[in-house]
Every structure is written in C-alpha cells, then in structure tokens.
Design an enzyme around this catalytic site. Structure first.
Site, mmCIF file in Angstrom:
data_model
loop_
_atom_site.group_PDB
_atom_site.id
_atom_site.type_symbol
_atom_site.label_atom_id
_atom_site.label_comp_id
_atom_site.label_asym_id
_atom_site.label_seq_id
_atom_site.Cartn_x
_atom_site.Cartn_y
_atom_site.Cartn_z
ATOM 1 N N LYS A 168 14.090 -1.445 2.847
ATOM 2 C CA LYS A 168 14.029 -1.260 4.298
ATOM 3 C C LYS A 168 14.281 -2.561 5.049
ATOM 4 O O LYS A 168 14.568 -2.548 6.242
ATOM 5 C CB LYS A 168 12.694 -0.640 4.697
ATOM 6 C CG LYS A 168 12.567 0.810 4.214
ATOM 7 C CD LYS A 168 11.294 1.477 4.688
ATOM 8 C CE LYS A 168 11.205 2.925 4.235
ATOM 9 N NZ LYS A 168 10.937 3.070 2.778
HETATM 10 C C1 LIG Z 1 11.373 4.312 2.071
HETATM 11 C C2 LIG Z 1 11.412 4.270 0.578
HETATM 12 C C3 LIG Z 1 12.074 5.256 -0.206
HETATM 13 C C4 LIG Z 1 12.701 6.482 0.417
HETATM 14 O O1 LIG Z 1 13.869 6.189 1.113
HETATM 15 P P1 LIG Z 1 14.493 7.279 2.108
HETATM 16 O O2 LIG Z 1 15.636 6.593 2.757
HETATM 17 O O3 LIG Z 1 13.393 7.635 3.065
HETATM 18 O O4 LIG Z 1 14.904 8.439 1.280
HETATM 19 C C5 LIG Z 1 12.140 5.102 -1.579
HETATM 20 N N1 LIG Z 1 11.552 4.049 -2.176
HETATM 21 C C6 LIG Z 1 10.893 3.093 -1.484
HETATM 22 C C7 LIG Z 1 10.257 1.979 -2.216
HETATM 23 C C8 LIG Z 1 10.811 3.166 -0.086
HETATM 24 O O5 LIG Z 1 10.143 2.221 0.595
#
Ligand SMILES: *Cc1c(COP(=O)(O)O)cnc(C)c1O
Length: 437
Positions: free
Chosen positions: A107
């Site tokens: 993210k």
């Molecule tokens: C947010 C997140 C996900 C999921 O990603 P999406 O784009 O919401 O499908 C998977 N793994 C981790 C570690 C995350 O922080």
C-alpha cells in the site's frame, strides 16, 4: 482524461476531481474513460528500462493529459524510492516483493503516489488540505508515511484505542511533522463513522478543506499497475520468458491490486492468466465458479488484510468486462485457502525453498503451485513483509526465525504521540475547528 463512475449515474469528472473526491457522487468507483495500449515494440525493449522509467511510461498513459511530463516523472521517481524486486522461490515460481517501502507493505506505492498527486493539485492552496483516515491498522500507516512531510497537507489518523498491534500503532504515532494520530475510545467502526460524518458536515467543509485517502481512490489504485510491468521486465531480462508464458497470482481482499493488474493486461502487458488467491473470505471465488455474487460479512483469518466480505473493487472488475461472467471467469482463476492450509504453505516453502512467506503471500504461492503447467512461469505478489505478521509466522516456523527489519525496529524505538478522543462527533468536530488552518 475524464473519469466515469462505475454506477454511471453522475457526470464524468476530471482527474483532479476524482482524486479529491475519492468516491463518485452516485457512490460508484471512478474508472479512466480510456485504457491506452502500449505498442508491442515497447515490450520488446522493456527489459532495458529501470522500474522507475517503466512506471513513468505507464503513468503517462493514465495521467499524461493532465500532468506535464517532467512533473509526472518527478512524482513517479519520488514515489518509487524503493525497489519491488522479483525473487526466485522455485524454478517456476517467483515472488514479486512489494514490501520494501516505508511500512513494508504494497500500500506504500499507492499512498506515496497519491500524496504527491494531491500535493500537485492542491499544495499551493492558501488553506491546508486535511486528510482524514480511519484505520484498523495497516491503511493508517501506509497513508501516514506516504504523506509524511508533504507540503500543504495534514493527515489525521483515527484509530481504535487498544485495538491495533504495537507495531502498527508505532508506524503512525511516532512520525510527528504533518501527521497527527487520534486515539479514539471506541471501535474501528466508530473511527470510520467520525470520518464519514465529517465529510458530510457542511459547516465543517466550509471552514476546512477535507479529503480522504481511501484505497479506492484512483490515485492509489492505478499506480499499482506499475509493478506488474516491472515484474515482466525483470523476468524477461533474466531470460525466463523466452519460452514460457507468465501467470500472475494476487492475494486479494478488496481486489484493488488485482484490478490494477487486469488494467495492465488491457494495456498490452503479456500475462497469460491472472489468479485471485483468497482466504476463507471467498465471495469472488464463489462468483467465478457459479456466476452469483453474494457479499456477506467477513470472517477473521490469519491473512487478515484479506478479510473482506464485500470487495469494493469488484465493481471495477465487472465494469472492465461489461458484466459478462464468462469473460471474468476466463480472465481470473480463483483459489481459496483455510488458515490451516496457509500455515502448511508457510512451513513448506520455508523448509523446502528457504523462503519466508507472509500469510497473504502464502496464498499467492500456493495458488501458483496448484495451477501452473509446464510451459508457464508464475509470479505471486508478496504483499507484506513477514515481520508484519511475526506472531503468526513464528508459531509456524519457530520462535526467533523472523527478523525484524531495520525500518520496523526504528518505528518501535520512536516516541509514541497521540491525542485522546471520545467517539462523539461533536468532540471531533470541535477539535478540528480549533486547529490552525
Ligand atoms: C491490503 C492488503 C491485501 C489486499 O489487497 P487488495 O488490493 O485489497 O486486494 C493483501 N495483502 C496485504 C498484506 C494487504 O495489506
């Protein structure tokens, strides 16, 4: 470039408006009106470009009409001050490590890009732009670190007191500068309620510039396409794609990451197959297999960033493929794993290949292992560093096996600063109005 709403019940908006608003007025998600393809020749040469150069080319296809080329390049290079390397796990399975940013999870890419784009659009306003974000843990840290030190923007992270882990809390309470952590006496839902109420409060919005940094924002969502192109380039560079086709597996919760990959493929990126790897929150898995989409409350698992019962980006996937189930089910293969299976995978990959997966990446790895045939090569997105889930991972592989990376250790050493607050909206409102603007 204009952005339309997936609900198609409101006029198209500019990039700036899509980024500032986040969600469309009809509650739909914004999508770019066009997805521009690269010439095939681009992919013949892509291995000669760096990650940052590739990302700049991809960014131009989305944002090139709205932001001047040099500025856009600056935003991309400034965002990607860390690598997203492709690491070999087995002869046919590779890990695309998205955890080398400030908070050790993917993210960071979207949050950092969005902060810089918002600064570009709003940074020179007379008034400070206030970003409000409610978090149950990880989003707050990615947003806070993404916006840290960005001019003209102040971030308020609202989190439920006593309900986030020490590591998570340290990642947004020790930063200082333009980041304020608000410790709310309540639950995550209370935090979210405060933020949503503030956005709807006319009086407040007349006095303050408020915006959100939600993960559905196009400025967080589209940059996630960057690393798919880079994974292809690095595998090609290593000669791995000479006689094999690429399969990509994405551990999915809200499906933003996967949707960005599907958009990369629409831009011409040669991916033979995408896989959506889920934990027991499997509504999309069910949809792929049955054609019926039935959102339901999420259940808790050890891959908790994927504990989503009504994935927000599913609307974008349906929009992309015109609501045709057969098309969606062809583009995406679904797999799902129980907590017990996830633990087994972490242990097996560690013992047999000396690679430590986090619980999310483990789903990605196993789906490739289950899917791949001979003439294919697989990449799974390793969405977070295993140290973000030390407790879970160490119960599987043994105490002391997960090294705490320097970055996390540094957060833990920082001084925690947060402001205490009740969950009552009038208190929150008064607090915001009393702040310097
Ligand atoms: C947010 C997140 C996900 C999921 O990603 P999406 O784009 O919401 O499908 C998977 N793994 C981790 C570690 C995350 O922080």
């Amino acid at each position: 470039m204009k952005y339309y709403s997936t609900n198609k019940n409101t006029p198209d908006v500019s990039l700036k408006e899509a980024v500032v608003k986040g969600l469309a007025a009809d509650n739909g998600l914004f999508m770019p009106e066009r997805i521009e393809k690269f010439e095939p020749a681009f992919f013949d040469q892509i291995q000669n470009l760096s990650f940052q150069e590739i990302a700049s080319e991809v960014a131009k296809k989305f944002f090139g009409e709205d932001i001047e080329e040099a500025k856009l390049k600056e935003i991309v290079f400034d965002t990607l001050q860390f690598d997203c390397p492709v690491v070999k796990v087995t002869d046919s399975i590779y890990s695309l490590e998205l955890f080398h940013g400030p908070t050790l999870a993917f993210k960071d890419v979207g949050a950092r890009f969005m902060a810089r784009l918002l600064n570009h659009f709003l940074g020179k306003q007379e008034k400070l732009v206030n970003v409000l974000v409610a978090t149950s843990g990880d989003t707050g840290s990615a947003v806070a670190n993404g916006f840290l030190g960005v001019d003209g923007i102040h971030v308020y992270v609202l989190y439920p007191k006593g309900k986030v882990s020490d590591i998570q809390e340290s990642q947004f309470t020790t930063l200082g500068q333009n980041i304020t952590a608000l410790e709310i006496e309540g639950t995550f839902d209370d935090c979210q309620h405060l933020v949503k109420t503030a956005f709807l409060d006319d009086e407040l919005n007349k006095k303050l510039v408020l915006t959100s940094a939600n993960s559905i924002n196009v400025a967080r969502f589209l940059p996630q396409a960057f690393y798919y192109f880079n994974a292809y380039a690095r595998l090609k560079e290593a000669g791995k794609l000479d006689d094999k086709q690429l399969v990509v597996s994405v551990p999915s919760g809200n499906f933003g990451n996967l949707t960005a990959g599907l958009i990369a493929a629409e831009m011409g990126l040669p991916v033979k197959q995408f896989i959506a790897a889920n934990n027991e929150n499997d509504v999309v898995f069910e949809y792929l297999n049955t054609g019926e989409y039935k959102p339901r409350p999420s259940v808790e698992t050890i891959a908790n960033a994927m504990d989503v019962g009504a994935p927000s980006n599913f609307a974008r996937i349906l929009d992309l493929y015109k609501n045709e189930h057969a098309v969606v089910a062809g583009k995406i293969k679904g797999y799902r794993y129980s907590d017990e299976e996830i633990r087994e995978v972490i242990l097996k990959v560690y013992n047999e290949h000396n690679y430590l997966c986090d619980p999310h990446g483990a789903c990605g790895y196993q789906s490739l292992s289950d899917y791949l045939s001979e003439n294919e090569i697989g990449v799974f997105l390793e969405t977070a560093h295993p140290a973000k889930f030390t407790e879970t991972v160490e119960t599987v592989v043994g105490k002391g096996k997960v090294e705490l990376p320097e970055k996390l250790a540094a957060f833990m050493k920082g001084e925690k600063k947060s402001e205490q607050m009740t969950k009552e909206y009038p208190d929150f409102k008064r607090y915001l109005l009393d702040r310097p603007i």
